[in-house]
Design an enzyme around this catalytic site. Structure first.
Site, PDB file in Angstrom:
ATOM      1  N   THR A  14       0.806  -1.217   0.000  1.00  0.00           N
ATOM      2  CA  THR A  14       0.000   0.000   0.000  1.00  0.00           C
ATOM      3  C   THR A  14       0.843   1.273   0.000  1.00  0.00           C
ATOM      4  OG1 THR A  14      -1.801  -1.101   1.125  1.00  0.00           O
ATOM      5  CG2 THR A  14      -1.720   1.278   1.354  1.00  0.00           C
ATOM      6  N   ASP A  58       2.146  -7.323  -4.159  1.00  0.00           N
ATOM      7  CA  ASP A  58       1.366  -7.339  -2.928  1.00  0.00           C
ATOM      8  C   ASP A  58       2.049  -8.338  -2.004  1.00  0.00           C
ATOM      9  OD1 ASP A  58      -1.707  -6.608  -2.036  1.00  0.00           O
ATOM     10  OD2 ASP A  58      -0.933  -8.450  -1.129  1.00  0.00           O
ATOM     11  N   SER A  59       2.107  -8.006  -0.722  1.00  0.00           N
ATOM     12  CA  SER A  59       2.905  -8.869   0.152  1.00  0.00           C
ATOM     13  C   SER A  59       2.270 -10.231   0.379  1.00  0.00           C
ATOM     14  CB  SER A  59       3.210  -8.169   1.473  1.00  0.00           C
ATOM     15  OG  SER A  59       2.108  -8.209   2.332  1.00  0.00           O
ATOM     16  N   SER A  60       1.007 -10.412  -0.017  1.00  0.00           N
ATOM     17  CA  SER A  60       0.425 -11.750   0.090  1.00  0.00           C
ATOM     18  C   SER A  60       1.074 -12.704  -0.921  1.00  0.00           C
ATOM     19  CB  SER A  60      -1.093 -11.698  -0.110  1.00  0.00           C
ATOM     20  OG  SER A  60      -1.386 -11.029  -1.301  1.00  0.00           O
ATOM     21  N   THR A  90       1.940  -4.592   4.380  1.00  0.00           N
ATOM     22  CA  THR A  90       1.851  -4.895   5.815  1.00  0.00           C
ATOM     23  C   THR A  90       1.404  -6.327   6.105  1.00  0.00           C
ATOM     24  OG1 THR A  90      -0.412  -4.060   5.896  1.00  0.00           O
ATOM     25  CG2 THR A  90       1.345  -2.510   6.452  1.00  0.00           C
ATOM     26  N   ASP A  91       0.679  -6.945   5.148  1.00  0.00           N
ATOM     27  CA  ASP A  91       0.045  -8.234   5.475  1.00  0.00           C
ATOM     28  C   ASP A  91       1.052  -9.304   5.886  1.00  0.00           C
ATOM     29  OD1 ASP A  91      -2.430  -7.162   5.043  1.00  0.00           O
ATOM     30  OD2 ASP A  91      -2.557  -7.826   2.956  1.00  0.00           O
TER      31      ASP A  91
HETATM   32  N1  ASP Z   1      -2.245  -6.035   0.714  1.00  0.00           N
HETATM   33  C1  ASP Z   1      -1.243  -5.069   1.037  1.00  0.00           C
HETATM   34  C2  ASP Z   1       0.071  -5.826   1.205  1.00  0.00           C
HETATM   35  O1  ASP Z   1       0.312  -6.426   2.211  1.00  0.00           O
HETATM   36  C3  ASP Z   1      -1.625  -4.342   2.255  1.00  0.00           C
HETATM   37  C4  ASP Z   1      -0.639  -3.333   2.750  1.00  0.00           C
HETATM   38  O2  ASP Z   1       0.353  -2.993   2.156  1.00  0.00           O
HETATM   39  O3  ASP Z   1      -0.901  -2.815   3.843  1.00  0.00           O
HETATM   40  O4  ASP Z   1       0.844  -5.824   0.267  1.00  0.00           O
END
Ligand code: ASP
Length: 194
Positions: A14, A58-60, A90-91
């Site tokens: 994000t 995306d970190s997922s 953050t994920d």
């Molecule tokens: N889905 C995003 C990620 O983890 C959420 C974030 O960055 O907060 O890549």
């Protein structure tokens, strides 16, 4: 000790989103756009070099191969920089921080992960503070040596040990906790290191 330069690796998440002024869509930034959105970076008294994942992820989608790639990037640049900042979604940030803390054996320089809950291009973003403070922590020194020579997460106000951290909230800026180890620093008016 090496000259005071900080290396920023932007993996995605994000924090790197910026609203396209014409379409209104959120798009990934490049680091030059980031410098444009955070002119305060110019006030920091050291050089910042950057690398950007292409495409940002995306970190997922993070996996051990990418952890290896990040460890390699830090290894390849280790001698030339005082400290490292990794911008990450953050994920799964806590998982990456934990993995890196075990992969980077005998680390003697800061590797600070941060991200944000709101995109950097949004008015109330937490990304600006998080990034600026993470860079300041990565550059902090005592007797010429890095003050925080380990893998950490900096988020909102707290610097947390990387392998003791969990994401606990998807809605608040205060999104990470370290339940079984105290915070290593708290960023208020001053950054107070414990
Ligand atoms: N889905 C995003 C990620 O983890 C959420 C974030 O960055 O907060 O890549």
């Amino acid at each position: 000790m090496q000259k005071k330069s900080i290396y920023v690796a932007y993996t995605g998440g994000t924090i790197g989103m910026i609203e396209n002024e014409k379409t209104g869509a959120l798009e990934n930034f490049n680091f030059e756009q980031l410098r444009h959105h955070i002119p305060e970076l110019k006030q920091l008294n050291f050089t910042i070099d950057s690398l950007q994942f292409n495409p940002p992820m995306d970190s997922s989608d993070m996996d051990p191969e990418i952890w290896k790639k990040l460890a390699q990037i830090i290894g390849d640049n280790y001698d030339n920089y005082f400290g490292f900042v990794i911008l990450h979604g953050t994920d799964t940030m806590a998982y990456t921080a934990s993995a890196l803390s075990f992969m980077l054996e005998n680390l003697s320089k800061p590797v600070i992960l941060t991200g944000s809950q709101l995109p950097i291009g949004m008015l109330r973003t937490d990304g600006k503070e998080n990034l600026i403070t993470a860079i300041e922590i990565a550059a902090a020194k005592e007797n010429g040596l890095p003050l925080v020579p380990e893998v950490c997460i900096f988020f909102e106000n707290d610097l947390l040990r990387g392998n003791r951290t969990s994401k606990i909230n998807a809605d608040n800026f205060n999104a990470f906790r370290s339940y079984n180890y105290p915070a290593l620093a708290h960023a208020g008016i001053y950054i107070k290191y414990d």
